[in-house]
Scaffold this motif. Structure first.
Motif, PDB file in Angstrom:
ATOM      1  N   ALA A 119       0.959  -0.928  -0.302  1.00 55.91           N
ATOM      2  CA  ALA A 119      -0.281  -0.133  -0.243  1.00 55.91           C
ATOM      3  C   ALA A 119       0.985   1.317  -0.159  1.00 55.91           C
ATOM      4  O   ALA A 119       1.642   1.193   0.656  1.00 55.91           O
ATOM      5  CB  ALA A 119      -0.686   0.291   1.250  1.00 55.91           C
ATOM      6  N   THR A 120       0.314   2.504   0.148  1.00 53.21           N
ATOM      7  CA  THR A 120       0.781   3.234  -0.720  1.00 53.21           C
ATOM      8  C   THR A 120       0.848   4.045   0.871  1.00 53.21           C
ATOM      9  O   THR A 120      -0.219   4.757   0.768  1.00 53.21           O
ATOM     10  CB  THR A 120       0.720   4.116  -1.666  1.00 53.21           C
ATOM     11  OG1 THR A 120       1.014   3.766  -3.072  1.00 53.21           O
ATOM     12  CG2 THR A 120       1.488   5.574  -1.219  1.00 53.21           C
ATOM     13  N   SER A 121       1.887   5.022   1.422  1.00 48.48           N
ATOM     14  CA  SER A 121       1.898   5.299   2.237  1.00 48.48           C
ATOM     15  C   SER A 121       1.097   6.885   2.459  1.00 48.48           C
ATOM     16  O   SER A 121       1.822   7.552   1.457  1.00 48.48           O
ATOM     17  CB  SER A 121       3.051   5.277   3.202  1.00 48.48           C
ATOM     18  OG  SER A 121       2.741   6.400   4.725  1.00 48.48           O
ATOM     19  N   LYS A 122       0.543   6.926   3.103  1.00 45.15           N
ATOM     20  CA  LYS A 122      -0.108   8.747   2.904  1.00 45.15           C
ATOM     21  C   LYS A 122       1.153   9.606   4.438  1.00 45.15           C
ATOM     22  O   LYS A 122       0.485  10.943   3.801  1.00 45.15           O
ATOM     23  CB  LYS A 122      -1.467   8.721   3.872  1.00 45.15           C
ATOM     24  CG  LYS A 122      -2.621   8.132   3.071  1.00 45.15           C
ATOM     25  CD  LYS A 122      -3.841   7.824   3.020  1.00 45.15           C
ATOM     26  CE  LYS A 122      -4.961   7.525   2.853  1.00 45.15           C
ATOM     27  NZ  LYS A 122      -5.542   6.736   3.379  1.00 45.15           N
ATOM     28  N   ILE A 123       2.125   9.321   4.655  1.00 47.82           N
ATOM     29  CA  ILE A 123       2.932   9.986   5.440  1.00 47.82           C
ATOM     30  C   ILE A 123       4.078  10.832   4.893  1.00 47.82           C
ATOM     31  O   ILE A 123       4.234   9.925   3.596  1.00 47.82           O
ATOM     32  CB  ILE A 123       2.910   9.146   6.092  1.00 47.82           C
ATOM     33  CG1 ILE A 123       2.477   8.203   7.214  1.00 47.82           C
ATOM     34  CG2 ILE A 123       4.153  10.058   7.401  1.00 47.82           C
ATOM     35  CD1 ILE A 123       3.255   7.143   8.220  1.00 47.82           C
TER      36      ILE A 123
ATOM     37  N   SER B  77      -1.289  -6.203  17.488  1.00 51.51           N
ATOM     38  CA  SER B  77      -0.252  -5.099  18.031  1.00 51.51           C
ATOM     39  C   SER B  77       0.881  -4.454  16.031  1.00 51.51           C
ATOM     40  O   SER B  77       0.528  -3.472  15.836  1.00 51.51           O
ATOM     41  CB  SER B  77       1.429  -5.509  18.350  1.00 51.51           C
ATOM     42  OG  SER B  77       1.419  -6.930  17.873  1.00 51.51           O
ATOM     43  N   ALA B  78       0.712  -5.573  14.993  1.00 54.86           N
ATOM     44  CA  ALA B  78       1.261  -5.939  14.104  1.00 54.86           C
ATOM     45  C   ALA B  78       1.105  -5.300  12.622  1.00 54.86           C
ATOM     46  O   ALA B  78       0.925  -4.550  11.941  1.00 54.86           O
ATOM     47  CB  ALA B  78       1.895  -7.039  14.084  1.00 54.86           C
ATOM     48  N   LEU B  79      -0.839  -5.484  12.856  1.00 54.77           N
ATOM     49  CA  LEU B  79      -1.683  -5.081  11.923  1.00 54.77           C
ATOM     50  C   LEU B  79      -1.470  -3.448  12.232  1.00 54.77           C
ATOM     51  O   LEU B  79      -2.209  -3.106  10.837  1.00 54.77           O
ATOM     52  CB  LEU B  79      -2.881  -6.335  12.062  1.00 54.77           C
ATOM     53  CG  LEU B  79      -4.260  -5.171  10.925  1.00 54.77           C
ATOM     54  CD1 LEU B  79      -4.111  -5.525  10.042  1.00 54.77           C
ATOM     55  CD2 LEU B  79      -5.640  -6.135  11.557  1.00 54.77           C
ATOM     56  N   GLU B  80      -1.935  -3.008  13.472  1.00 55.78           N
ATOM     57  CA  GLU B  80      -2.031  -1.832  14.195  1.00 55.78           C
ATOM     58  C   GLU B  80      -0.734  -1.080  13.347  1.00 55.78           C
ATOM     59  O   GLU B  80      -0.990   0.206  13.095  1.00 55.78           O
ATOM     60  CB  GLU B  80      -2.792  -1.712  15.647  1.00 55.78           C
ATOM     61  CG  GLU B  80      -4.218  -2.445  15.789  1.00 55.78           C
ATOM     62  CD  GLU B  80      -4.430  -1.531  17.064  1.00 55.78           C
ATOM     63  OE1 GLU B  80      -3.035  -1.479  18.038  1.00 55.78           O
ATOM     64  OE2 GLU B  80      -5.479  -1.395  17.099  1.00 55.78           O
ATOM     65  N   LYS B  81       0.019  -1.744  13.665  1.00 58.77           N
ATOM     66  CA  LYS B  81       1.573  -0.710  13.216  1.00 58.77           C
ATOM     67  C   LYS B  81       1.535  -0.693  11.341  1.00 58.77           C
ATOM     68  O   LYS B  81       2.086   0.154  11.262  1.00 58.77           O
ATOM     69  CB  LYS B  81       2.060  -1.571  13.683  1.00 58.77           C
ATOM     70  CG  LYS B  81       4.010  -0.537  13.460  1.00 58.77           C
ATOM     71  CD  LYS B  81       5.176  -1.832  13.851  1.00 58.77           C
ATOM     72  CE  LYS B  81       6.595  -0.894  13.650  1.00 58.77           C
ATOM     73  NZ  LYS B  81       7.907  -2.195  13.915  1.00 58.77           N
ATOM     74  N   PHE B  82       1.367  -1.709  11.268  1.00 60.50           N
ATOM     75  CA  PHE B  82       1.311  -1.347   9.289  1.00 60.50           C
ATOM     76  C   PHE B  82       0.272  -0.285   9.291  1.00 60.50           C
ATOM     77  O   PHE B  82       0.322   0.029   8.302  1.00 60.50           O
ATOM     78  CB  PHE B  82       0.577  -3.158   8.578  1.00 60.50           C
ATOM     79  CG  PHE B  82       0.563  -3.019   6.976  1.00 60.50           C
ATOM     80  CD1 PHE B  82       1.562  -3.003   6.725  1.00 60.50           C
ATOM     81  CD2 PHE B  82      -0.710  -3.079   6.638  1.00 60.50           C
ATOM     82  CE1 PHE B  82       1.577  -3.026   5.431  1.00 60.50           C
ATOM     83  CE2 PHE B  82      -1.092  -2.927   5.376  1.00 60.50           C
ATOM     84  CZ  PHE B  82       0.341  -3.022   4.406  1.00 60.50           C
ATOM     85  N   ILE B  83      -0.841  -0.694  10.216  1.00 60.25           N
ATOM     86  CA  ILE B  83      -2.108  -0.083   9.192  1.00 60.25           C
ATOM     87  C   ILE B  83      -1.891   2.039   9.924  1.00 60.25           C
ATOM     88  O   ILE B  83      -1.688   2.828   9.125  1.00 60.25           O
ATOM     89  CB  ILE B  83      -2.902   0.587  10.287  1.00 60.25           C
ATOM     90  CG1 ILE B  83      -3.950  -0.935   9.643  1.00 60.25           C
ATOM     91  CG2 ILE B  83      -4.864   1.741  10.174  1.00 60.25           C
ATOM     92  CD1 ILE B  83      -4.864  -1.511  10.375  1.00 60.25           C
ATOM     93  N   GLU B  84      -1.132   2.342  10.673  1.00 56.26           N
ATOM     94  CA  GLU B  84      -0.412   3.589  11.212  1.00 56.26           C
ATOM     95  C   GLU B  84       1.351   3.541  10.195  1.00 56.26           C
ATOM     96  O   GLU B  84       0.809   5.115  10.118  1.00 56.26           O
ATOM     97  CB  GLU B  84       0.874   3.590  12.782  1.00 56.26           C
ATOM     98  CG  GLU B  84       0.730   4.456  13.183  1.00 56.26           C
ATOM     99  CD  GLU B  84       1.108   4.501  14.700  1.00 56.26           C
ATOM    100  OE1 GLU B  84       2.032   5.897  14.463  1.00 56.26           O
ATOM    101  OE2 GLU B  84       1.400   3.147  15.114  1.00 56.26           O
ATOM    102  N   SER B  85       1.790   2.781   9.725  1.00 54.02           N
ATOM    103  CA  SER B  85       2.881   3.297   8.530  1.00 54.02           C
ATOM    104  C   SER B  85       1.337   3.229   7.122  1.00 54.02           C
ATOM    105  O   SER B  85       2.499   4.659   6.573  1.00 54.02           O
ATOM    106  CB  SER B  85       3.765   2.043   8.293  1.00 54.02           C
ATOM    107  OG  SER B  85       2.955   0.519   7.680  1.00 54.02           O
ATOM    108  N   VAL B  86       0.777   3.405   6.864  1.00 51.97           N
ATOM    109  CA  VAL B  86       0.090   3.465   5.930  1.00 51.97           C
ATOM    110  C   VAL B  86      -0.508   4.908   6.475  1.00 51.97           C
ATOM    111  O   VAL B  86      -0.116   5.603   5.613  1.00 51.97           O
ATOM    112  CB  VAL B  86      -0.596   2.482   5.270  1.00 51.97           C
ATOM    113  CG1 VAL B  86      -1.677   3.195   3.959  1.00 51.97           C
ATOM    114  CG2 VAL B  86       0.014   0.744   5.098  1.00 51.97           C
ATOM    115  N   ASN B  87      -1.813   4.886   7.478  1.00 51.44           N
ATOM    116  CA  ASN B  87      -2.303   6.038   7.528  1.00 51.44           C
ATOM    117  C   ASN B  87      -2.133   7.301   8.138  1.00 51.44           C
ATOM    118  O   ASN B  87      -2.108   8.630   8.076  1.00 51.44           O
ATOM    119  CB  ASN B  87      -3.776   5.697   7.318  1.00 51.44           C
ATOM    120  CG  ASN B  87      -4.525   4.430   6.605  1.00 51.44           C
ATOM    121  OD1 ASN B  87      -3.783   5.171   5.646  1.00 51.44           O
ATOM    122  ND2 ASN B  87      -5.658   5.019   7.039  1.00 51.44           N
ATOM    123  N   GLY B  88      -1.147   6.747   9.118  1.00 51.64           N
ATOM    124  CA  GLY B  88       0.063   7.789  10.294  1.00 51.64           C
ATOM    125  C   GLY B  88      -1.097   8.346  11.102  1.00 51.64           C
ATOM    126  O   GLY B  88      -1.575   7.722  11.336  1.00 51.64           O
TER     127      GLY B  88
END
Length: 217
Positions: A170-174, A206-217
């Motif tokens: 996925a393309t990060s929005k950050i 935790s891994a799922l939420e870390k991934f989501i944060e790395s994409v959406n910020g």
């Protein structure tokens, strides 16, 4: 009777602990080892539910008193009414999460048992895209990305089980400060091809939420 308070990944975690205890009993583990494992299990459940009421703690910690297979089965079954289901979203709500995909097809939500869902996910075979929906802080979060089949089994970054995988990119929005208009960063990881299996296995978010944060910020 208390209100639902167990999320899907927590329910899966409890099942894993129950399996470990039952396996120790079946293999005639040393009494000291078994006592230690029972104490460890209680401690882990206390950590998993730090805000649990006394009634909820008593319900959960019955696991440390179980001896027979049918007792474990009944215990796990007895927890089902206390599972907090994934919030049910309408098709309109899901479409709003992916506004650039005008012809996006949403899966039949009526066929999904939301009690056993940590995240929603589906594939668009025509575009090789994967769409993921998570719920946090009272709102739905949508992530879309390229899904590249790996044609092999390995460990999923979400559930950590050995399954058929896709590479989800996925393309990060950050965006870093003063970055070029052309700047983009892709975040990728290996995810279960079958999201239903992944949801049955996930016991730590935790891994799922870390991934989501790395994409959406």
């Amino acid at each position: 009777m208390c209100d639902p308070f167990i999320r899907n990944h927590q329910y899966n975690f409890i099942k894993k602990q129950a399996d470990s205890l039952l396996n120790a009993i079946r293999t005639n583990a040393d009494s000291k080892v078994l006592a230690s494992l029972r104490y460890f299990t209680e401690t882990k459940l206390d950590e998993l539910f730090p805000l649990a009421t006394e009634e909820q703690k008593q319900m959960l910690n019955r696991i440390s008193t179980l001896e027979k297979t049918d007792e474990f089965q009944y215990y796990i079954k007895s927890l089902e009414p206390y599972i907090v289901g994934f919030p049910q979203a309408t098709e309109k709500q899901l479409l709003k999460l992916f506004p650039k995909n005008k012809k996006l097809k949403i899966p039949d939500l009526s066929t999904i048992d939301h009690r056993y869902v940590t995240y929603l996910s589906w594939m668009d075979i025509a575009t090789n895209k994967l769409f993921m929906v998570y719920h946090a802080n009272g709102q739905f979060i949508g992530i879309e990305g390229r899904a590249t089949p790996t044609n092999k089994k390995s460990f999923c970054f979400v559930c950590n089980r050995y399954e058929e995988l896709v590479l989800f990119s996925a393309t990060s929005k950050i965006r870093p400060p003063k970055s070029s208009p052309d700047y983009y960063k892709t975040v990728g990881n290996y995810l279960c091809m079958n999201s239903a299996d992944c949801n049955k296995n996930i016991s730590d978010i935790s891994a799922l939420e870390k991934f989501i944060e790395s994409v959406n910020g």
